[in-house]
Design an enzyme around this catalytic site. Sequence first.
Site, PDB file in Angstrom:
ATOM      1  N   HIS A  17       5.266  13.626   4.361  1.00 62.91           N
ATOM      2  CA  HIS A  17       6.518  13.498   4.525  1.00 62.91           C
ATOM      3  C   HIS A  17       7.161  13.018   3.197  1.00 62.91           C
ATOM      4  O   HIS A  17       6.354  11.670   2.378  1.00 62.91           O
ATOM      5  CB  HIS A  17       6.825  13.028   5.840  1.00 62.91           C
ATOM      6  CG  HIS A  17       6.554  10.945   6.112  1.00 62.91           C
ATOM      7  ND1 HIS A  17       5.701  10.897   6.553  1.00 62.91           N
ATOM      8  CD2 HIS A  17       7.691  10.130   5.962  1.00 62.91           C
ATOM      9  CE1 HIS A  17       5.953   9.471   6.205  1.00 62.91           C
ATOM     10  NE2 HIS A  17       7.759   9.105   6.297  1.00 62.91           N
ATOM     11  N   HIS A  58       9.229   9.554  -3.031  1.00 68.64           N
ATOM     12  CA  HIS A  58       8.090   9.927  -3.237  1.00 68.64           C
ATOM     13  C   HIS A  58       7.336   9.966  -1.580  1.00 68.64           C
ATOM     14  O   HIS A  58       7.953   9.760  -1.029  1.00 68.64           O
ATOM     15  CB  HIS A  58       7.695   8.876  -3.556  1.00 68.64           C
ATOM     16  CG  HIS A  58       7.080   7.225  -2.616  1.00 68.64           C
ATOM     17  ND1 HIS A  58       8.669   6.316  -2.520  1.00 68.64           N
ATOM     18  CD2 HIS A  58       6.262   6.884  -1.472  1.00 68.64           C
ATOM     19  CE1 HIS A  58       7.859   5.824  -1.690  1.00 68.64           C
ATOM     20  NE2 HIS A  58       6.982   6.063  -1.639  1.00 68.64           N
TER      21      HIS A  58
END
Length: 190
Positions: free
Chosen positions: A135, A53
């Site tokens: 990220h 995620h």
Amino acid sequence: MTRPAETASGAPPRARVFFALWPTAAIARRLHKEGERVHTATGGRRMRRDTLHLTLAFIGDIPRERLDDLRAAADKVAFPPFTLQLDRIAGWRHNHIVWVGATEVPAELESLVSQLNAALAAGGFPVERRKFAAHVTLLRNARGELAASELDPSIVWPVGEFVLVESDLRPEGAQYTVVATWPCVGGARD
């Protein structure tokens, strides 16, 4: 007034939560494949495909009774659909993480994070003060160096929602459960 159920220690039950972008199965497979590819060079612990995620806001451990406050804060966020292009892979030596990220963060993502942080702060939740770093963590405890490089081909991630996730820490690793979803403007609400 009804008191929430208590734990064995007598304390109210707690939840460890965060807001995130959650990838589709196809994008999660591609992310997982990139983690597999660099694992041979860096070692470390690969993230499971079902846990990949992009964190928008980490809340941490809160009383379960505050989950409705989190939902109310997220209800204030409005964003259009956008595309996130993950085109970089790199490692952070200081925390031994290998990640994929975006060279250019879309303005819509910056706005989403900004709105979410403002709503969380207004609701009395702590917010990250560091600059947002878009990220996805692929590996933890990486031992080898990984210089930043271009991800070719890049991962094109159409974003149409964000989620609230509960993290249950277990010996075999964190188990994540999506507890609420917020669609982009014009999207359907779960």
